[in-house]
Scaffold this active site. Structure first.
Site, PDB file in Angstrom:
ATOM      1  N   ARG A 221      39.922  42.764  38.181  1.00 54.43           N
ATOM      2  CA  ARG A 221      41.123  43.593  38.074  1.00 54.43           C
ATOM      3  C   ARG A 221      41.425  43.860  36.614  1.00 54.43           C
ATOM      4  O   ARG A 221      42.539  44.168  36.238  1.00 54.43           O
ATOM      5  CB  ARG A 221      42.307  42.908  38.764  1.00 54.43           C
ATOM      6  CG  ARG A 221      42.576  41.514  38.250  1.00 54.43           C
ATOM      7  CD  ARG A 221      43.649  40.813  39.067  1.00 54.43           C
ATOM      8  NE  ARG A 221      43.611  39.384  38.891  1.00 54.43           N
ATOM      9  CZ  ARG A 221      44.381  38.709  38.043  1.00 54.43           C
ATOM     10  NH1 ARG A 221      45.256  39.340  37.292  1.00 54.43           N
ATOM     11  NH2 ARG A 221      44.290  37.411  37.951  1.00 54.43           N
ATOM     12  N   ASN A 222      40.408  43.683  35.781  1.00 55.72           N
ATOM     13  CA  ASN A 222      40.534  43.895  34.346  1.00 55.72           C
ATOM     14  C   ASN A 222      39.287  44.596  33.841  1.00 55.72           C
ATOM     15  O   ASN A 222      38.229  44.491  34.456  1.00 55.72           O
ATOM     16  CB  ASN A 222      40.639  42.538  33.632  1.00 55.72           C
ATOM     17  CG  ASN A 222      42.056  42.017  33.606  1.00 55.72           C
ATOM     18  OD1 ASN A 222      42.972  42.720  33.177  1.00 55.72           O
ATOM     19  ND2 ASN A 222      42.239  40.812  34.082  1.00 55.72           N
TER      20      ASN A 222
ATOM     21  N   ALA B 235      41.960  35.225  40.752  1.00 58.72           N
ATOM     22  CA  ALA B 235      43.165  35.719  41.440  1.00 58.72           C
ATOM     23  C   ALA B 235      44.395  34.872  41.151  1.00 58.72           C
ATOM     24  O   ALA B 235      45.343  34.853  41.928  1.00 58.72           O
ATOM     25  CB  ALA B 235      42.932  35.827  42.947  1.00 58.72           C
TER      26      ALA B 235
END
Ligand code: ZN
Length: 387
Positions: free
Chosen positions: A198-199, A296
């Site tokens: 997510r980066n 996460a």
């Protein structure tokens, strides 16, 4: 052989074109609900089979089973509640009048019909209990706990159908599990490792991808960034995707890596999110799943290796590739880990996202030890972070 979908069958609840036209013409006569952006993401993922074996939003029995023991009522591991919780007064009143079996139109923010729900049950949520079990905290500073507490208290359950695909920022790169499985087959891949992110990629991410690609039992790597709703301060979805495209096109053999986006709300639930995200990738055909340190996670809510341990507790039919801390070592002259490098801390360069953000804020150059110049160029554009 690619692994079978979770539960054995890939769910397909996307309406065909004639059926879609017929159902759209009925919208005026149907009760209407306006799911949140996150719930619309989930609706689409249920319908295309990414959440197989789910066929709809959870009922009280399914939710209790997931919250209480991390499994669906049929004993299949499942770690994340998938709920529809009407929140506006109008929607709550509509929900209160629904009868069993009734069809409900699910509309997006522009009042377009996106899906249909066949109503089964209305029930009250114990949000504190859900937060504690799934996120391990009731702290309202946790982003998903905040969402849960701000959302509706009543949930609506029932099977869903997708009437039309969502309008997504990343639609060009969004693929369903069926398409992805076909693409794997076309490439002759039978053993695929999934990479959750997510980066934008820095050198430690790239290192894990490379050591995975070196494994003799891996045909290809599926890079699958979550770019649905992220949290304030995260990178914008288009920045994450552009950064990955820059890395892939400059460094990796094109026939060994596939990039697609996953538009869902990010669950920062540490171990339970890691398990959920691995189940989703199994549905996309990935038999191996990369689990980095503190996957996460958010803040300091989860021990850094809790996301590794949960794969011992639940066998989901996917091989977890558990990796620990890595760094750039000046003496080794490259990326390394405590397993491969004997040098002291002063020779090691930590490749953290925090460090990259700090450098971006200060306008200082991003060293190649922590990030590729092609990726750094993407990140040095204007407003790369979500407000
Ligand atoms: Zn070293």
């Amino acid at each position: 052989m690619l692994p079978p979908p979770h539960g054995g069958r890939l769910i397909d609840r996307v309406l065909s074109e004639p059926e879609r036209t017929r159902r759209e013409s009925e919208v005026a006569s149907l009760p209407r609900l306006h799911p949140s952006e996150d719930e619309l993401f989930d609706l689409e993922k249920i319908a295309v089979g990414a959440y197989s074996p789910l066929t709809g939003f959870m009922d009280s029995r399914e939710l209790e089973s997931v919250v209480g023991r991390g499994r669906l009522p049929n004993d299949l591991p499942w770690s994340m509640p998938i709920l529809l919780t009407p929140r506006s007064r109008e929607d709550r009143e509509t929900a209160g009048r629904l009868g069993a079996g009734e069809s409900v139109a699910l509309l997006d923010g522009a009042e377009r019909m996106v899906g249909l729900l066949s109503f089964r049950e209305r029930f009250t949520l114990d949000r504190t209990r859900i937060a504690r079990s799934i996120f391990g905290t009731v702290d309202p500073a946790h982003p998903n706990v905040a969402d849960l507490l701000a959302g509706g208290e009543t949930a609506i359950a029932g099977t869903v159908e997708l009437v039309r695909p969502l309008q997504l920022a990343a639609r060009d790169l969004e693929m369903g599990p069926r398409e992805v499985r076909e693409e794997f087959a076309r490439r002759g891949w039978s053993s695929v490792a999934a990479y959750q992110c997510r980066n934008p990629p820095h050198t430690a991410h790239e290192y894990l991808q490379r050591i995975t690609l070196e494994r003799p039992d891996v045909d290809g790597l599926f890079v699958h960034p979550v770019v649905g709703r992220l949290k304030s301060g995260d990178y914008r979805p288009e920045v994450i995707l552009a950064a990955y495209q820059a890395l892939l096109s400059a460094y990796y053999p094109p026939d060994r890596v596939l990039l697609a986006s996953l538009s869902i709300a990010m669950r920062y639930a540490g171990p339970k999110a890691a398990l959920f995200l691995a189940i989703v990738r199994k549905n996309f055909g990935c038999g191996l799943y990369i689990v980095g340190r503190d996957q996460a996670g958010v803040g300091a809510y989860y021990p850094p290796f809790a996301a590794h341990a949960i794969f011992d507790e639940f066998d989901i039919g996917v091989v977890p590739l558990r990796y620990g801390e890595t760094f750039h070592c000046r003496r080794c002259g490259g990326m390394a880990s405590p397993k491969t490098c004997a040098h002291p801390a002063e020779d090691r360069v930590a490749t953290s996202q925090t460090r990259i953000r700090q450098a971006l804020r200060d306008g200082s150059p991003l060293p190649p030890e922590i990030i590729r110049p092609e990726v750094a160029r993407v990140l040095s554009g204007p407003s790369v972070l979500l407000p």
